[in-house]
Design a protein around this motif. Structure first.
Motif, PDB file in Angstrom:
ATOM      1  N   ILE A  44       0.812  -1.215   0.000  1.00 55.06           N
ATOM      2  CA  ILE A  44       0.000   0.000   0.000  1.00 55.06           C
ATOM      3  C   ILE A  44       0.849   1.271   0.000  1.00 55.06           C
ATOM      4  O   ILE A  44       0.410   2.331  -0.439  1.00 55.06           O
ATOM      5  N   ASP A  45       2.105   1.187   0.474  1.00 51.09           N
ATOM      6  CA  ASP A  45       2.965   2.374   0.518  1.00 51.09           C
ATOM      7  C   ASP A  45       3.856   2.484  -0.713  1.00 51.09           C
ATOM      8  O   ASP A  45       4.781   3.296  -0.747  1.00 51.09           O
ATOM      9  N   HIS A  46       3.588   1.672  -1.735  1.00 51.42           N
ATOM     10  CA  HIS A  46       4.304   1.743  -3.005  1.00 51.42           C
ATOM     11  C   HIS A  46       3.320   2.060  -4.133  1.00 51.42           C
ATOM     12  O   HIS A  46       2.122   1.824  -3.998  1.00 51.42           O
ATOM     13  N   PRO A  47       3.819   2.572  -5.275  1.00 53.72           N
ATOM     14  CA  PRO A  47       2.935   2.709  -6.435  1.00 53.72           C
ATOM     15  C   PRO A  47       2.375   1.349  -6.828  1.00 53.72           C
ATOM     16  O   PRO A  47       3.087   0.345  -6.793  1.00 53.72           O
ATOM     17  N   MET A  48       1.118   1.301  -7.199  1.00 51.37           N
ATOM     18  CA  MET A  48       0.479   0.034  -7.531  1.00 51.37           C
ATOM     19  C   MET A  48       1.031  -0.523  -8.852  1.00 51.37           C
ATOM     20  O   MET A  48       1.237   0.226  -9.814  1.00 51.37           O
ATOM     21  N   PRO A  49       1.259  -1.825  -8.916  1.00 52.95           N
ATOM     22  CA  PRO A  49       1.771  -2.426 -10.151  1.00 52.95           C
ATOM     23  C   PRO A  49       0.851  -2.234 -11.351  1.00 52.95           C
ATOM     24  O   PRO A  49       1.307  -2.159 -12.486  1.00 52.95           O
ATOM     25  N   ARG A  50      -0.460  -2.198 -11.090  1.00 57.21           N
ATOM     26  CA  ARG A  50      -1.445  -1.949 -12.147  1.00 57.21           C
ATOM     27  C   ARG A  50      -2.453  -0.948 -11.629  1.00 57.21           C
ATOM     28  O   ARG A  50      -2.644  -0.788 -10.416  1.00 57.21           O
ATOM     29  N   GLN A  51      -3.136  -0.299 -12.545  1.00 58.23           N
ATOM     30  CA  GLN A  51      -4.197   0.632 -12.165  1.00 58.23           C
ATOM     31  C   GLN A  51      -5.438   0.366 -13.003  1.00 58.23           C
ATOM     32  O   GLN A  51      -5.350   0.201 -14.217  1.00 58.23           O
ATOM     33  N   ILE A  52      -6.581   0.322 -12.345  1.00 58.93           N
ATOM     34  CA  ILE A  52      -7.841   0.277 -13.056  1.00 58.93           C
ATOM     35  C   ILE A  52      -8.493   1.646 -13.062  1.00 58.93           C
ATOM     36  O   ILE A  52      -9.288   1.977 -13.935  1.00 58.93           O
ATOM     37  N   LEU A  53      -8.135   2.459 -12.067  1.00 52.59           N
ATOM     38  CA  LEU A  53      -8.692   3.803 -11.934  1.00 52.59           C
ATOM     39  C   LEU A  53      -7.546   4.802 -11.876  1.00 52.59           C
ATOM     40  O   LEU A  53      -6.772   4.808 -10.916  1.00 52.59           O
ATOM     41  N   VAL A  54      -7.429   5.615 -12.919  1.00 56.23           N
ATOM     42  CA  VAL A  54      -6.371   6.623 -12.955  1.00 56.23           C
ATOM     43  C   VAL A  54      -6.724   7.743 -11.983  1.00 56.23           C
ATOM     44  O   VAL A  54      -7.863   8.227 -11.973  1.00 56.23           O
ATOM     45  N   PRO A  55      -5.794   8.183 -11.142  1.00 55.39           N
ATOM     46  CA  PRO A  55      -6.108   9.228 -10.170  1.00 55.39           C
ATOM     47  C   PRO A  55      -6.416  10.554 -10.852  1.00 55.39           C
ATOM     48  O   PRO A  55      -6.007  10.785 -11.994  1.00 55.39           O
ATOM     49  N   PRO A  56      -7.133  11.441 -10.173  1.00 53.89           N
ATOM     50  CA  PRO A  56      -7.467  12.751 -10.749  1.00 53.89           C
ATOM     51  C   PRO A  56      -6.215  13.489 -11.199  1.00 53.89           C
ATOM     52  O   PRO A  56      -5.194  13.484 -10.505  1.00 53.89           O
ATOM     53  N   LEU A  65      -0.093   8.447  -3.101  1.00 55.62           N
ATOM     54  CA  LEU A  65       0.097   7.386  -2.121  1.00 55.62           C
ATOM     55  C   LEU A  65      -0.551   7.799  -0.807  1.00 55.62           C
ATOM     56  O   LEU A  65      -0.385   8.946  -0.385  1.00 55.62           O
ATOM     57  N   PRO A  66      -1.298   6.890  -0.177  1.00 53.89           N
ATOM     58  CA  PRO A  66      -1.613   5.545  -0.662  1.00 53.89           C
ATOM     59  C   PRO A  66      -2.620   5.582  -1.806  1.00 53.89           C
ATOM     60  O   PRO A  66      -3.502   6.437  -1.844  1.00 53.89           O
ATOM     61  N   ASP A  67      -2.477   4.644  -2.728  1.00 58.60           N
ATOM     62  CA  ASP A  67      -3.372   4.523  -3.880  1.00 58.60           C
ATOM     63  C   ASP A  67      -4.481   3.540  -3.494  1.00 58.60           C
ATOM     64  O   ASP A  67      -4.478   2.386  -3.894  1.00 58.60           O
ATOM     65  N   LEU A  68      -5.420   4.013  -2.718  1.00 61.83           N
ATOM     66  CA  LEU A  68      -6.424   3.134  -2.125  1.00 61.83           C
ATOM     67  C   LEU A  68      -7.297   2.424  -3.157  1.00 61.83           C
ATOM     68  O   LEU A  68      -7.504   1.208  -3.062  1.00 61.83           O
ATOM     69  N   PRO A  69      -7.862   3.117  -4.162  1.00 61.90           N
ATOM     70  CA  PRO A  69      -8.776   2.409  -5.068  1.00 61.90           C
ATOM     71  C   PRO A  69      -8.115   1.283  -5.841  1.00 61.90           C
ATOM     72  O   PRO A  69      -8.714   0.219  -6.043  1.00 61.90           O
ATOM     73  N   ASN A  70      -6.872   1.475  -6.277  1.00 70.03           N
ATOM     74  CA  ASN A  70      -6.215   0.427  -7.044  1.00 70.03           C
ATOM     75  C   ASN A  70      -5.681  -0.690  -6.145  1.00 70.03           C
ATOM     76  O   ASN A  70      -5.663  -1.855  -6.540  1.00 70.03           O
TER      77      ASN A  70
END
Length: 304
Positions: free
Chosen positions: A47-59, A65-70
């Protein structure tokens, strides 16, 4: 970084070129034409690293970080999707290979133990889902990974798949020295082949980047049905070649790769079930785990 063409660590120097039409055909037990190798990928996203994949690009596409939705997108797969996979395979008597981050064994012990109890074959997949190029102590990471898996299974894993299929020039040497026997990172053929290291050869098994739900569904954004259609079309051609007397004859290996947060969701799990049923209905295929494919290939005496 410039890499000298005569550097033995270069992938093309480790993996001698062999034209498919120049090799002696291989034969599977029972006269089967294709060994089907299902691979379930189970990963630990920090959770404290960039997510390996994203389904939802942040605004504004800002990296947050944290990238909660992904992170939650992936976490659903660990809490729910994996258990759909377990039921789908167990109810059909199929034991896949589990590509697993070493840290899953302690972060998600319920998953690791359930897979082991079901007879799944563990293939090491790095310690965390972090590209190999970002690891400062690669030998230490490999040792930590295989030890974590051995703590669950009682034996060292025989296979390795790099996170995102990533390797540095030194990775094959380090893997072989750590006791790894096969890798899935060299997706170059429809049958196993050999990868040179400074202490002896690794066997490269035909993993897949085409029959893989990440590129197919999460990157290329195909309709979900494409996964089943592509897999069966792929199998039809491999089986026809294997059964024929032409230059591409001889047994083949067909892998497909799935992830709990992608194919384990409610609207896609039926596709996996449909694919497994279609494969089971065929008389020309045999399901095999990574270690079984390795043992079969070595027994053929092929030196490709």
């Amino acid at each position: 970084m410039d890499i000298a063409f005569d550097d033995p660590r270069r992938p093309e120097n480790r993996l001698a070129y062999r034209a498919a039409v120049d090799r002696l055909p291989l034969a599977l037990p029972g006269g089967k034409h294709v060994a089907v190798w299902p691979v379930v990928n189970v990963e630990h996203w920090l959770i404290d690293h960039p997510m390996p994949r994203q389904i939802l690009v942040p605004p504004t596409a800002a990296s947050l970080l944290p990238d909660l939705p992904n992170w939650a997108w992936h976490e659903y797969g660990m809490r729910v999707g994996f258990w759909r996979f377990l039921e789908a395979f167990a109810s059909r008597g199929i034991r896949p290979t589990l590509s697993i981050n070493g840290s899953v064994c302690t972060a998600y012990p319920r998953i690791a133990c359930a897979a082991h109890e079901a007879g799944w074959d563990f293939m090491a997949h790095g310690f965390h889902q972090v590209p190999t190029h970002r690891i400062e102590d690669q030998p230490g990471m490999i040792a930590r990974t295989v030890a974590a898996i051995a703590d669950v299974t009682g034996r060292l894993p025989r296979g390795w798949l790099g996170p995102g299929l990533t390797e540095t020039l030194d990775t094959p040497d380090l893997l072989h020295e750590a006791g790894i026997e096969y890798v899935g990172d060299f997706v170059v053929d429809d049958r196993p082949c050999r990868v040179a290291t400074r202490s002896g050869p690794l066997v490269a098994l035909p993993y897949s980047v085409e029959l893989n739900d990440i590129p197919l569904l999460a990157i290329q954004h195909h309709r979900a049905d494409e996964f089943v259609e592509r897999a069966l079309a792929n199998l039809d051609r491999l089986s026809a070649e294997a059964a024929g007397s032409g230059p591409l004859g001889g047994a083949k290996v067909m892998s497909f790769a799935i992830h709990p947060y992608i194919t384990g969701v409610p609207h896609r799990i039926g596709l996996l079930e449909r694919l497994l049923d279609a494969l089971m209905a065929r008389s020309d295929v045999v399901f095999m785990q990574g270690g079984e494919i390795l043992d079969w290939y070595r027994a053929t005496g092929d030196e490709s």
